[in-house]
Design a protein around this motif. Sequence first.
Motif, PDB file in Angstrom:
ATOM      1  N   THR A 174       0.824  -1.215   0.000  1.00 23.49           N
ATOM      2  CA  THR A 174       0.000   0.000   0.000  1.00 23.49           C
ATOM      3  C   THR A 174       0.852   1.256   0.000  1.00 23.49           C
ATOM      4  O   THR A 174       0.575   2.216  -0.727  1.00 23.49           O
ATOM      5  N   TYR A 175       1.898   1.271   0.829  1.00 24.96           N
ATOM      6  CA  TYR A 175       2.710   2.464   1.019  1.00 24.96           C
ATOM      7  C   TYR A 175       4.183   2.162   0.812  1.00 24.96           C
ATOM      8  O   TYR A 175       4.602   1.000   0.733  1.00 24.96           O
ATOM      9  N   GLY A 176       4.975   3.238   0.805  1.00 22.16           N
ATOM     10  CA  GLY A 176       6.422   3.119   0.861  1.00 22.16           C
ATOM     11  C   GLY A 176       6.877   3.102   2.298  1.00 22.16           C
ATOM     12  O   GLY A 176       6.193   2.544   3.173  1.00 22.16           O
ATOM     13  N   LYS A 177       7.998   3.779   2.597  1.00 23.75           N
ATOM     14  CA  LYS A 177       8.575   3.717   3.937  1.00 23.75           C
ATOM     15  C   LYS A 177       8.887   5.098   4.512  1.00 23.75           C
ATOM     16  O   LYS A 177       9.814   5.260   5.308  1.00 23.75           O
ATOM     17  N   ALA A 178       8.109   6.101   4.136  1.00 20.84           N
ATOM     18  CA  ALA A 178       8.266   7.421   4.728  1.00 20.84           C
ATOM     19  C   ALA A 178       7.658   7.446   6.120  1.00 20.84           C
ATOM     20  O   ALA A 178       6.892   6.551   6.513  1.00 20.84           O
ATOM     21  N   TYR A 179       7.972   8.487   6.864  1.00 21.25           N
ATOM     22  CA  TYR A 179       7.376   8.672   8.198  1.00 21.25           C
ATOM     23  C   TYR A 179       5.862   8.643   8.122  1.00 21.25           C
ATOM     24  O   TYR A 179       5.196   7.961   8.905  1.00 21.25           O
ATOM     25  N   ARG A 180       5.297   9.360   7.170  1.00 25.17           N
ATOM     26  CA  ARG A 180       3.838   9.425   7.080  1.00 25.17           C
ATOM     27  C   ARG A 180       3.250   8.069   6.673  1.00 25.17           C
ATOM     28  O   ARG A 180       2.108   7.752   7.026  1.00 25.17           O
ATOM     29  N   ASP A 181       4.023   7.246   5.966  1.00 22.75           N
ATOM     30  CA  ASP A 181       3.577   5.894   5.630  1.00 22.75           C
ATOM     31  C   ASP A 181       3.512   5.029   6.881  1.00 22.75           C
ATOM     32  O   ASP A 181       2.553   4.288   7.111  1.00 22.75           O
ATOM     33  N   MET A 201       5.970   6.275  19.252  1.00 21.79           N
ATOM     34  CA  MET A 201       5.786   7.101  20.451  1.00 21.79           C
ATOM     35  C   MET A 201       5.133   8.437  20.124  1.00 21.79           C
ATOM     36  O   MET A 201       5.046   9.316  20.976  1.00 21.79           O
ATOM     37  N   SER A 202       4.682   8.607  18.880  1.00 21.11           N
ATOM     38  CA  SER A 202       4.030   9.829  18.401  1.00 21.11           C
ATOM     39  C   SER A 202       4.968  11.018  18.316  1.00 21.11           C
ATOM     40  O   SER A 202       4.530  12.185  18.355  1.00 21.11           O
ATOM     41  N   ALA A 203       6.270  10.764  18.190  1.00 24.66           N
ATOM     42  CA  ALA A 203       7.216  11.835  17.910  1.00 24.66           C
ATOM     43  C   ALA A 203       7.200  12.145  16.420  1.00 24.66           C
ATOM     44  O   ALA A 203       6.807  11.313  15.599  1.00 24.66           O
ATOM     45  N   ILE A 204       7.613  13.339  16.065  1.00 24.44           N
ATOM     46  CA  ILE A 204       7.841  13.700  14.678  1.00 24.44           C
ATOM     47  C   ILE A 204       9.303  13.380  14.391  1.00 24.44           C
ATOM     48  O   ILE A 204      10.199  13.911  15.052  1.00 24.44           O
ATOM     49  N   ALA A 205       9.567  12.517  13.449  1.00 23.47           N
ATOM     50  CA  ALA A 205      10.949  12.099  13.166  1.00 23.47           C
ATOM     51  C   ALA A 205      11.072  11.784  11.684  1.00 23.47           C
ATOM     52  O   ALA A 205      10.587  10.756  11.219  1.00 23.47           O
ATOM     53  N   GLU A 206      11.718  12.679  10.949  1.00 22.04           N
ATOM     54  CA  GLU A 206      11.815  12.477   9.510  1.00 22.04           C
ATOM     55  C   GLU A 206      12.998  13.272   8.959  1.00 22.04           C
ATOM     56  O   GLU A 206      13.597  14.096   9.659  1.00 22.04           O
ATOM     57  N   THR A 207      13.322  13.005   7.713  1.00 20.61           N
ATOM     58  CA  THR A 207      14.444  13.671   7.051  1.00 20.61           C
ATOM     59  C   THR A 207      13.983  14.259   5.716  1.00 20.61           C
ATOM     60  O   THR A 207      12.962  13.856   5.161  1.00 20.61           O
ATOM     61  N   PHE A 208      14.756  15.200   5.216  1.00 19.57           N
ATOM     62  CA  PHE A 208      14.557  15.709   3.852  1.00 19.57           C
ATOM     63  C   PHE A 208      15.895  16.224   3.360  1.00 19.57           C
ATOM     64  O   PHE A 208      16.793  16.517   4.147  1.00 19.57           O
ATOM     65  N   GLU A 209      16.048  16.281   2.045  1.00 18.23           N
ATOM     66  CA  GLU A 209      17.335  16.647   1.472  1.00 18.23           C
ATOM     67  C   GLU A 209      17.154  17.600   0.306  1.00 18.23           C
ATOM     68  O   GLU A 209      16.058  17.755  -0.236  1.00 18.23           O
ATOM     69  N   THR A 210      18.263  18.252  -0.070  1.00 19.48           N
ATOM     70  CA  THR A 210      18.229  19.227  -1.134  1.00 19.48           C
ATOM     71  C   THR A 210      19.643  19.374  -1.694  1.00 19.48           C
ATOM     72  O   THR A 210      20.549  18.631  -1.299  1.00 19.48           O
ATOM     73  N   ALA A 211      19.839  20.311  -2.590  1.00 18.58           N
ATOM     74  CA  ALA A 211      21.179  20.619  -3.101  1.00 18.58           C
ATOM     75  C   ALA A 211      21.182  22.054  -3.605  1.00 18.58           C
ATOM     76  O   ALA A 211      20.169  22.549  -4.121  1.00 18.58           O
ATOM     77  N   GLU A 237      -0.089  13.387  14.344  1.00 20.77           N
ATOM     78  CA  GLU A 237       1.277  13.303  13.839  1.00 20.77           C
ATOM     79  C   GLU A 237       1.375  13.674  12.352  1.00 20.77           C
ATOM     80  O   GLU A 237       2.291  14.398  11.941  1.00 20.77           O
ATOM     81  N   LEU A 238       0.456  13.177  11.558  1.00 20.56           N
ATOM     82  CA  LEU A 238       0.537  13.416  10.113  1.00 20.56           C
ATOM     83  C   LEU A 238       0.388  14.896   9.771  1.00 20.56           C
ATOM     84  O   LEU A 238       1.172  15.450   8.996  1.00 20.56           O
ATOM     85  N   SER A 239      -0.622  15.539  10.323  1.00 22.26           N
ATOM     86  CA  SER A 239      -0.848  16.941  10.006  1.00 22.26           C
ATOM     87  C   SER A 239       0.298  17.800  10.510  1.00 22.26           C
ATOM     88  O   SER A 239       0.691  18.783   9.843  1.00 22.26           O
ATOM     89  N   MET A 240       0.879  17.437  11.646  1.00 21.04           N
ATOM     90  CA  MET A 240       1.996  18.209  12.185  1.00 21.04           C
ATOM     91  C   MET A 240       3.215  18.093  11.285  1.00 21.04           C
ATOM     92  O   MET A 240       3.870  19.094  10.961  1.00 21.04           O
ATOM     93  N   TRP A 241       3.537  16.863  10.855  1.00 20.73           N
ATOM     94  CA  TRP A 241       4.686  16.699   9.960  1.00 20.73           C
ATOM     95  C   TRP A 241       4.441  17.389   8.623  1.00 20.73           C
ATOM     96  O   TRP A 241       5.333  18.048   8.079  1.00 20.73           O
TER      97      TRP A 241
END
Length: 514
Positions: A70-77, A376-386, A444-448
């Motif tokens: 159904t989903y990938g492996k992102a935080y929101r997934d 634990m309902s923490a917000i924990a994710e990454t993002f990248e750029t250049a 959690e989802l709306s906050m992220w």
Amino acid sequence: MRSWWGWGHVAEAVPDQECVQLGALLPGLPGQPLPVPRIEDLGLPPSAIAVPASLDAICTTDKAERASHTYGKAYRDTVRALYGRLDRSPDIVAYPQNEGDVVRLLDWAGDAHVAVVPYGGGSSVVGGVEYRGGDHTGVLSLDLSKLDSVIEVDPVSRAARVQAGVFGPALEDQLKPYGLTLRHFPQSFEFSTLGGWLATRAGGHYATLYTHIDDLVESLRVITPVGVSESWRLPGSGAGPSPDRLFLGSEGALGVITEAWVRLQNRPTHKASTAILFSDFADAVAATKAVAQSGLHPSNCRLLDAGEAQLSGAGDGANVLLLGFEGTAPVSALLEQAAELALAHRGRRHDRENATESWRSSFLRMPYIRDALARMSAIAETFETATTWNAVGDLVEAVRTEAKAAVQEICGAPGMVNCRFTHVYPDGAAPYFTVIAPGRRGSELSMWDEIKAAVSEVLNRHGATITHHHAVGRDHRPWYDRQRPDVFATALRAAKNALDPRNILNPGVLVTPR
């Protein structure tokens, strides 16, 4: 056994008690982790479609298969899966055994107006392998993992013809007897496929020179709803726009990559690494730029800010530049040249020889930690750029400032915003940010999403790319649409309409057809 709801192997997931211990590090989180739903308790509706009898042998409607695709492996997934929110699971999961099966599946899906979502390892972190709605009669997840062989090796040219569904470890195992390697190791290496790397223009572990899978492609074979595209094997060509470039990064929206000839290297036999400490981040950036522009081409040239270094166990209060070289000849002299360049910018040698290994272990373990924090309902994710060197300092400062402000406003408490450079070039760098903050259970989802949107606006305002190696998927579409030139969007839309006239291939990614 792969986890259906989170990252990696079930046996490697963080136990409940350790989740609680991690959650205690952030204020206001619940005392217990969210339970992992059982597959049998998920309320998946019955499949809305059925395949012809001729395709039955390669298709399944098994509940566990549908849930895991159904989903990938992102935080929101991960969060949606933990809450049992499988908004639009595929009706069918198909496992083609050969290209003929792919053709038959696409032909049937086109006639039945069924959406086809190509699926490699399912490690997308940008919504690249999920269906988010449309007028299709159903959804088919096209899992290519049975196409997993190295078909042919050309040791003279150091190249191999490889099926797209092969996972990273299996690919390297098949190349090892020839003394060759693709030498492309993204963080998802264990759980991602060659086809996935090609379709998303994935970045590997090589921090300079061969940073993206693009650099390692000799030719591609792609099945589209209107025919097969197969480019010639060539070391280089000036014959018009490259056909391979059309499909590299196309994320399954233009065709299904089934094979590729990829450029190989001799397996490295010499390795050397060191770590340089900096009190000031600006000095660390200047040192990293000097190494990137030196022409030495280190395999590892990763800058960790003080927070990221402490989080990974590679440093304590200082910014850390990790340098590494590998090759078929001794590399110690190259390492010393790079280290001297870095030390000239007020750097000092790290007194721990295992700093690089500490970082590497933490790097591979971090997705499991992220899942534990999500429970634990923490917000924990990454993002990248250049961005380019002349802009990178201002960009990093702006992202840190505005991400922290967004976290404070949205979460009601301060959070952690760390930065590292994953890849560097003579003209710029790829900053990669980690955000950890206290969330509210159920929100959690709306906050992220709010934090992610705030940061993405910063990137857009500074002219930095919305993604360096995570692909566009569906999560990055609003900002990709603004980054992409309008004239190119017109051409891309025309290509989509020509190659996928019924709009069945991964609808919603990259471009909206007419």
